[in-house]
Design a protein around this motif. Sequence first.
Motif, PDB file in Angstrom:
ATOM      1  N   ALA A  19       0.829  -1.209   0.000  1.00 40.62           N
ATOM      2  CA  ALA A  19       0.000   0.000   0.000  1.00 40.62           C
ATOM      3  C   ALA A  19       0.862   1.257   0.000  1.00 40.62           C
ATOM      4  O   ALA A  19       0.603   2.194  -0.760  1.00 40.62           O
ATOM      5  CB  ALA A  19      -0.937  -0.007   1.204  1.00 40.62           C
ATOM      6  N   LEU A  22       2.684   1.679  -3.426  1.00 41.04           N
ATOM      7  CA  LEU A  22       1.808   2.030  -4.536  1.00 41.04           C
ATOM      8  C   LEU A  22       0.984   3.286  -4.274  1.00 41.04           C
ATOM      9  O   LEU A  22       0.243   3.730  -5.146  1.00 41.04           O
ATOM     10  CB  LEU A  22       0.867   0.863  -4.859  1.00 41.04           C
ATOM     11  CG  LEU A  22       1.542  -0.431  -5.286  1.00 41.04           C
ATOM     12  CD1 LEU A  22       0.494  -1.517  -5.509  1.00 41.04           C
ATOM     13  CD2 LEU A  22       2.386  -0.227  -6.526  1.00 41.04           C
ATOM     14  N   CYS A  24      -1.438   3.534  -2.094  1.00 40.60           N
ATOM     15  CA  CYS A  24      -2.826   3.124  -1.852  1.00 40.60           C
ATOM     16  C   CYS A  24      -3.266   3.562  -0.459  1.00 40.60           C
ATOM     17  O   CYS A  24      -2.465   4.002   0.351  1.00 40.60           O
ATOM     18  CB  CYS A  24      -2.944   1.602  -1.917  1.00 40.60           C
ATOM     19  SG  CYS A  24      -2.458   0.904  -3.494  1.00 40.60           S
ATOM     20  N   CYS A  28      -6.415  -3.089   2.881  1.00 44.18           N
ATOM     21  CA  CYS A  28      -6.473  -3.953   1.694  1.00 44.18           C
ATOM     22  C   CYS A  28      -7.667  -4.912   1.724  1.00 44.18           C
ATOM     23  O   CYS A  28      -7.938  -5.581   0.735  1.00 44.18           O
ATOM     24  CB  CYS A  28      -5.187  -4.768   1.581  1.00 44.18           C
ATOM     25  SG  CYS A  28      -3.738  -3.779   1.198  1.00 44.18           S
ATOM     26  N   CYS A  31     -10.180  -4.302  -1.064  1.00 41.33           N
ATOM     27  CA  CYS A  31      -9.563  -3.825  -2.301  1.00 41.33           C
ATOM     28  C   CYS A  31      -9.103  -5.003  -3.150  1.00 41.33           C
ATOM     29  O   CYS A  31      -8.671  -6.019  -2.628  1.00 41.33           O
ATOM     30  CB  CYS A  31      -8.379  -2.931  -1.954  1.00 41.33           C
ATOM     31  SG  CYS A  31      -7.526  -2.267  -3.389  1.00 41.33           S
ATOM     32  N   ALA A  33      -7.267  -4.057  -6.132  1.00 38.89           N
ATOM     33  CA  ALA A  33      -6.433  -3.343  -7.097  1.00 38.89           C
ATOM     34  C   ALA A  33      -5.135  -4.080  -7.396  1.00 38.89           C
ATOM     35  O   ALA A  33      -4.681  -4.108  -8.538  1.00 38.89           O
ATOM     36  CB  ALA A  33      -6.138  -1.934  -6.608  1.00 38.89           C
ATOM     37  N   CYS A  34      -4.518  -4.665  -6.403  1.00 36.68           N
ATOM     38  CA  CYS A  34      -3.225  -5.335  -6.623  1.00 36.68           C
ATOM     39  C   CYS A  34      -3.346  -6.465  -7.633  1.00 36.68           C
ATOM     40  O   CYS A  34      -2.461  -6.669  -8.449  1.00 36.68           O
ATOM     41  CB  CYS A  34      -2.671  -5.887  -5.316  1.00 36.68           C
ATOM     42  SG  CYS A  34      -2.232  -4.610  -4.136  1.00 36.68           S
TER      43      CYS A  34
END
Length: 66
Positions: A19, A22, A24, A28, A31, A33-34
């Motif tokens: 996080a 990136l 973010c 997490c 999320c 996104a990864c």
Amino acid sequence: MKSILIKDTTKEEREKIVAEALGCGSDCSMCCACGGMEIDYQQYIDGKKEISQLNAEYRANTMIGH
């Protein structure tokens, strides 16, 4: 600097490492996104592959395309 190797970190620490790297948010849990990125950092968070391995695989794949 503290080690970021899987063996030296907890899942929560790995989430924070990704996080922060990136840019973010800090949570997490809600999320995905990864996993949607070109590099699947969720594999690192889950303790399956080291960041260095994921980055090397990405570089190898991008070199093939050029």
